[in-house]
Design a protein around this motif. Structure first.
Motif, PDB file in Angstrom:
ATOM      1  N   ASN A 299       0.825  -1.203   0.000  1.00  0.00           N
ATOM      2  CA  ASN A 299       0.000   0.000   0.000  1.00  0.00           C
ATOM      3  C   ASN A 299       0.863   1.258   0.000  1.00  0.00           C
ATOM      4  O   ASN A 299       2.025   1.230   0.432  1.00  0.00           O
ATOM      5  CB  ASN A 299      -0.929   0.021   1.227  1.00  0.00           C
ATOM      6  N   PHE A 301       0.392   5.789   0.605  1.00  0.00           N
ATOM      7  CA  PHE A 301      -0.522   6.881   0.974  1.00  0.00           C
ATOM      8  C   PHE A 301      -0.332   8.019  -0.021  1.00  0.00           C
ATOM      9  O   PHE A 301       0.679   8.732   0.010  1.00  0.00           O
ATOM     10  CB  PHE A 301      -0.264   7.357   2.403  1.00  0.00           C
ATOM     11  N   VAL A 303      -0.963  11.594  -1.537  1.00  0.00           N
ATOM     12  CA  VAL A 303      -1.400  12.905  -1.017  1.00  0.00           C
ATOM     13  C   VAL A 303      -1.903  13.781  -2.161  1.00  0.00           C
ATOM     14  O   VAL A 303      -1.627  13.531  -3.337  1.00  0.00           O
ATOM     15  CB  VAL A 303      -0.258  13.614  -0.258  1.00  0.00           C
ATOM     16  N   ARG A 312      -5.244   9.758   0.562  1.00  0.00           N
ATOM     17  CA  ARG A 312      -5.907   8.469   0.755  1.00  0.00           C
ATOM     18  C   ARG A 312      -4.912   7.333   0.540  1.00  0.00           C
ATOM     19  O   ARG A 312      -3.922   7.488  -0.190  1.00  0.00           O
ATOM     20  CB  ARG A 312      -7.079   8.309  -0.217  1.00  0.00           C
ATOM     21  N   GLU A 313      -5.202   6.215   1.161  1.00  0.00           N
ATOM     22  CA  GLU A 313      -4.355   5.037   0.986  1.00  0.00           C
ATOM     23  C   GLU A 313      -4.819   4.274  -0.240  1.00  0.00           C
ATOM     24  O   GLU A 313      -6.018   4.043  -0.414  1.00  0.00           O
ATOM     25  CB  GLU A 313      -4.411   4.143   2.226  1.00  0.00           C
ATOM     26  N   PHE A 325       3.574  10.673  -2.695  1.00  0.00           N
ATOM     27  CA  PHE A 325       3.084   9.828  -1.608  1.00  0.00           C
ATOM     28  C   PHE A 325       3.795  10.184  -0.306  1.00  0.00           C
ATOM     29  O   PHE A 325       4.894  10.755  -0.315  1.00  0.00           O
ATOM     30  CB  PHE A 325       3.244   8.336  -1.939  1.00  0.00           C
TER      31      PHE A 325
END
Length: 815
Positions: A299, A301, A303, A312-313, A325
């Protein structure tokens, strides 16, 4: 014959296939012969351990689908396409599959293939269209990203292990009742038990052993290979058919004195399946234990912008070029990128082997799989997860696993003769025991024949070429994987085989023995020269030339503040020039400034330093001696090599003074040093070393370099070792890549090779001892001691496990 295939495309596609059912060297030989017969297939590589085949397909001659279909028809193996050109992802489609595939193809998508009821494999060009754009814009509400299934090669391997496990369990479930009816102390109901045993044994022979028949026959017909499956077919069929004939005699009321032994064929097949399952499981665990790709986090994250911590992830597979990210403390970096904001320390030990975290600030690069220790970072994506550092390293490691050293050629040759020899020994064993039974033991012809069949069956099945076939690749897989964990990437198995015999190590100087970063080692000022250092810093402070940068950094560390200089010019290959009022300022090499014979300059030059002078209106003010600092471990590594009686050399394009100075510090003899060397000179130097003869031993030359000018020498040497900080051209020419900026990797290269070759030799010895002893024992050569035919199937397990364990123990061997 190869199929007559119609031209379906243009260009070349690199294909990686996972092969289910390839269990022995005979299987691998069969696959190689079949693929080699197909027009349009080039650069073929296979791996028994990885259960993999890699090759290039000429799309003007052959389609990939046709190649796979042909292989399935001629080999009876199952194939999964785990890689091809371009980026790819798997999506789950909510609408009818045919409707989805019939939609207009988005720009950048090159291929869409149905791989299940609702699953589609999409190949696309990430420079044209991103994976997230496809999912969230082009196919919004229609397709979603399929759940991650990890490394496709490992996934395909696990699939094969599960299949073998299910078949083994089914075989055991059918065999146990047969054993109970044959051996348990229960009331005898001969006809009923025999009929039930026949039914169960038939199921085992057809369902479990059935797949062996087409494999063995197609290997014989299409590839002209007599492989291990043929031994299984002959032995189990002989036991089954003999028992079937015996049952017919029983049903006719004229039973044979030996009765049936359905338990022999069923137990034989079950034990063979147990052996293959354990071997497949051990191989899979071995490959998984050294999988570099497991470092890839799942995963990221994402931005909203470079100044935002909101976002969001997402699945890491949905990252696109240019995405930003966030990496919070104590998490792995999802993919390669450049830090936009934040400062931290990053644990890069997975890549470099160094335990100390590395300080990172904006502008620095971060690498996939490394661990962010303290601060929060915003990072811009520069490489996608499918093509980042983890993938690059894993690809190089896989290349080593797929390459075959000379030892493997010997093993393959022995294995190719193995099965025919065993078949011949089986015939001899049968004939001898017929003669012994009739002439020595006084048995009837039928009794002697029955006894001979049991010995022949045992010889057929107890022998196992798998240990020979696994002797080299099993060790190569572990050795290359373990070395990769220490920052040493073997790009070819040949390097693993040869490095332990190294007789000469040849170093480039700049960037290899040294850090490639100049530092001021000597400083001399004439009259009031020291008071004029602000003028010098103002002159060279903005230059990017390595010499100017070194002097500027030195002056700033001394607390010197720069004076603003107008009209600063760079004079290529000479230095810097500027004006301050009526004064002319010049800084550069002594020859340009006409001071080569000045006593102060001579003092610096004789010390082996690079000379840098500063003059005002033609009058010398200051002289600096610069030296490229040695790598921290250079002295220790050279000393270790020399203690091992390895001759150490330095070949550099630098001037004689600095090169001789470095060699003197390291204790390298002057006769082993060559300065002012062009790429051709470096190649010639290596060639001359290779031409030397020391008794019957051929010289093995290891060349270590980092620059493009080292590429020719890297390719010429027996083992070319590349310092990863250097050029891509040099890396492509090398056999080994050192991922950490340390020369200690050379010791790891040699020690890994030494340990690996020892294990390979042990495996060869074990294979020879086991097969010789097992065949003699099975053939009844020891008269009173023999292997019962029903237990002969354990042979594969007994022969293969020590080979796997010997390779597995490399994990706990200090290298």
């Amino acid at each position: 014959m190869a199929p007559d295939l119609e031209a379906q495309g243009i260009g070349v596609e690199h294909v990686v296939l996972s092969v289910s059912g390839m269990t022995c060297t005979g299987c691998e030989t069969k696959l190689i012969r079949n693929l080699s017969a197909v027009a349009g297939v080039k650069n073929l590589k296979t791996s028994l351990i990885l259960s993999r085949a890699e090759f290039d397909v000429d799309l003007s001659v052959l389609r990939v689908k046709d190649a796979i279909r042909y292989l399935e028809r001629t080999t009876e193996f199952r194939y999964d396409l785990i890689n091809s050109s371009g980026s790819s992802m798997e999506v789950i489609v909510s609408e009818d599959l045919s409707c989805f595939l019939g939609r207009p193809t988005p720009e950048g998508v090159t291929e869409m293939t149905a791989i299940g009821k609702n699953n589609v494999r999409v190949v696309f060009d990430p420079q044209v269209v991103g994976s997230r754009d496809l999912i969230e814009e082009h196919w919004a509400g229609i397709a979603t990203l399929a759940p991650t299934r990890g490394d496709p090669a490992l996934r395909a391997g696990r699939k094969h292990v599960y299949h073998v496990g299910y078949m083994t369990a089914a075989s055991a479930a059918l065999t146990v009742p047969v054993l109970v009816m044959a051996w348990a102390p229960i009331p005898k109901r001969e006809m009923a038990y025999s009929a039930a045993s026949l039914a169960l044994a038939t199921l085992v022979q057809v369902v479990i052993a059935g797949p062996f028949y087409p494999k063995a026959l197609k290997a014989l017909v299409f590839s002209r290979v007599i492989e291990m499956d043929l031994l299984i077919v002959l032995s189990t069929s002989a036991a089954y058919v003999f028992s079937l004939v015996s049952f017919a005699y029983l049903a006719a009321g004229n039973p044979l004195p030996t009765g049936q032994f359905f338990e022999t064929s069923t137990l034989l097949i079950t034990l063979i399946m147990v052996g293959r399952y354990v071997a497949a499981l051990a191989r899979q665990k071995a490959v998984e234990s050294i999988s570099i790709r497991s470092l890839q986090t799942q995963n990221a994250f994402l931005v909203d912008g470079p100044d935002s911590l909101e976002g969001r992830e997402i699945d890491v597979r949905l990252l696109q070029y240019g995405d930003i990210f966030m990496v919070v403390p104590d998490t792995r970096v999802p993919t390669d990128g450049t830090i936009l904001s934040g400062s931290t320390e990053v644990d890069e030990s997975m890549l470099t082997g160094e335990s100390c975290p590395v300080e990172k600030t904006p502008g620095f690069s971060v690498i996939a799989g490394t661990i962010n220790c303290s601060g929060t970072l915003l990072v811009r994506t520069t490489r996608l997860p499918g093509d980042n550092t983890i993938s690059t390293i894993a690809t190089m490691v896989d290349a080593a696993k797929l390459s075959k050293p000379k030892m493997q050629e010997l093993a393959d040759k022995v294995a190719s003769y193995f099965v025919p020899v065993i078949v011949a020994l089986t015939v001899v064993t049968f004939a001898i025991w017929i003669a012994v039974g009739v002439n020595v033991q006084g048995k009837t012809g039928s009794q002697a024949a029955i006894q001979s069949i049991t010995y022949a069956i045992t010889v057929l099945i107890v022998s196992c070429p798998c240990a020979i076939g696994l002797a080299v690749p099993m060790v190569v897989v572990f050795a290359s994987g373990i070395a990769a964990e220490q920052g040493v990437i073997f790009k070819s198995a040949g390097a693993i085989e040869a490095a332990h015999k190294t007789s000469h190590v040849v170093f480039d100087k700049t960037g290899t023995l040294t850090q490639g970063k100049l530092g001021v080692a000597a400083e001399h000022h004439l009259e009031d020269g020291e008071s004029r250092l602000p003028l010098l810093l103002g002159l060279v402070g903005h230059s990017k030339h390595p010499v100017s940068v070194a002097v500027s950094d030195h002056l700033r560390r001394k607390g010197v503040l720069a004076t603003t200089i107008q009209s600063v010019n760079s004079v290529t290959g000479r230095g810097m020039e500027g004006q301050l009022g009526e004064k002319t300022l010049q800084a550069g090499n002594a020859g340009w400034l006409n001071f080569p014979d000045h006593p102060t300059v001579q003092t610096v030059t004789t010390q082996g330093f690079t000379t840098f002078c500063f003059a005002i209106d033609g009058k010398l003010c200051s002289v600096f001696g610069l030296r490229d600092s040695l790598r921290d471990d250079a002295l220790d590594v050279v000393a270790k090599l020399q203690r091992r009686s390895i001759s150490v050399h330095v070949v550099s394009g630098d001037d004689d003074g600095p090169v001789q100075n470095i060699a003197s510090i390291l204790g390298i003899p002057a006769g082993n040093v060559k300065a002012r060397s062009s790429p051709a000179d470096k190649r010639t130097y290596v060639q001359n070393l290779l031409a030397e003869s020391s008794g019957q031993m051929e010289p093995v030359v290891l060349f270590c370099g980092d620059g493009t000018n080292d590429a020719v020498a890297l390719a010429q040497a027996t083992v070319g070792v590349h310092m990863n900080a250097g050029s891509d051209i040099a890396q492509s020419a090398a056999d080994v890549v050192l991922m950490r900026p340390a020369l200690s990797g050379l010791i790891t290269v040699i020690d890994t090779s030494k340990v690996a070759v020892r294990r390979i030799k042990f495996n060869f010895v074990w294979s020879f001892v086991y097969n010789t002893f097992a065949v003699f024992l099975a053939a009844g050569a020891f008269v009173k001691v023999r292997i019962p035919p029903e237990f002969a199937g354990l042979g594969e397990l007994v022969s293969v496990l020590p080979v796997i364990i010997a390779a597995l123990l490399l994990r706990w061997t200090k290298i």
